[in-house]
Design a protein around this motif. Structure first.
Motif, PDB file in Angstrom:
ATOM      1  N   VAL A   5      21.187 -11.861  17.794  1.00  0.00           N
ATOM      2  CA  VAL A   5      22.239 -12.023  16.389  1.00  0.00           C
ATOM      3  C   VAL A   5      22.474 -13.103  16.685  1.00  0.00           C
ATOM      4  O   VAL A   5      23.513 -12.606  18.194  1.00  0.00           O
ATOM      5  N   VAL A   6      22.935 -14.239  16.167  1.00  0.00           N
ATOM      6  CA  VAL A   6      24.556 -15.408  16.057  1.00  0.00           C
ATOM      7  C   VAL A   6      25.096 -15.120  15.308  1.00  0.00           C
ATOM      8  O   VAL A   6      24.519 -15.588  13.958  1.00  0.00           O
ATOM      9  N   GLN A   7      26.435 -14.804  15.488  1.00  0.00           N
ATOM     10  CA  GLN A   7      27.381 -14.648  14.536  1.00  0.00           C
ATOM     11  C   GLN A   7      27.497 -15.791  14.127  1.00  0.00           C
ATOM     12  O   GLN A   7      28.460 -16.237  15.336  1.00  0.00           O
ATOM     13  N   PRO A   8      28.279 -16.403  12.797  1.00  0.00           N
ATOM     14  CA  PRO A   8      29.032 -17.312  12.745  1.00  0.00           C
ATOM     15  C   PRO A   8      29.927 -17.135  13.033  1.00  0.00           C
ATOM     16  O   PRO A   8      31.321 -16.122  12.989  1.00  0.00           O
ATOM     17  N   GLN A   9      30.606 -18.348  13.980  1.00  0.00           N
ATOM     18  CA  GLN A   9      32.048 -18.030  14.179  1.00  0.00           C
ATOM     19  C   GLN A   9      32.894 -18.609  12.936  1.00  0.00           C
ATOM     20  O   GLN A   9      32.324 -19.877  12.375  1.00  0.00           O
ATOM     21  N   THR A  10      33.907 -17.753  12.527  1.00  0.00           N
ATOM     22  CA  THR A  10      34.960 -18.485  11.984  1.00  0.00           C
ATOM     23  C   THR A  10      36.445 -18.529  12.340  1.00  0.00           C
ATOM     24  O   THR A  10      36.596 -18.665  13.997  1.00  0.00           O
ATOM     25  N   LYS A  11      36.935 -19.538  11.466  1.00  0.00           N
ATOM     26  CA  LYS A  11      37.705 -20.228  12.502  1.00  0.00           C
ATOM     27  C   LYS A  11      39.297 -20.151  11.001  1.00  0.00           C
ATOM     28  O   LYS A  11      39.286 -20.507   9.988  1.00  0.00           O
ATOM     29  N   ALA A  12      40.275 -19.632  11.821  1.00  0.00           N
ATOM     30  CA  ALA A  12      41.504 -19.069  10.627  1.00  0.00           C
ATOM     31  C   ALA A  12      42.246 -20.310  10.940  1.00  0.00           C
ATOM     32  O   ALA A  12      42.506 -21.025  10.971  1.00  0.00           O
TER      33      ALA A  12
END
Length: 101
Positions: A5-12
């Motif tokens: 499962v690939v978690q989407p990378q979130t940029k703060a």
């Protein structure tokens, strides 16, 4: 075959505050000619003749008048240049800045 499962990378996003604004204030004096004040307002603050005359008259009647609102660096530069223009001609013309509430 195992599934990953690939978690989407979130940029703060860093919160960027708006810069504080400063009022440029024209201080009235009894020695600087009105025509000269209008000329300085037109040259330094890019005002039209009519608007510059209104600002000058407001300062004359009330003692001070807010000319414009800028970031601190711009306000300091414009106030200094406008004041220096008066000093160069021997007038006590004064522009100051103060933080806008």
């Amino acid at each position: 075959m195992p599934q990953s499962v690939v978690q989407p990378q979130t940029k703060a996003k860093p919160k960027v505050e708006r810069p504080k604004l400063y009022k440029v204030i024209l201080v009235n004096d009894d020695y600087t000619p009105r025509e000269f004040v209008v000329r300085v307002l037109k040259a330094e603050f890019r005002m039209a003749e009519e608007q510059a005359a209104k600002v000058m008259l407001t300062a004359h009647q009330r003692g001070v008048c807010v000319v414009a609102v800028f970031t601190r660096d711009v306000a300091e530069t414009k106030a200094t240049r406008a004041t220096d223009a008066g000093r160069a001609k021997g007038y006590p013309l004064l522009f100051t800045i103060e933080p806008e509430e």
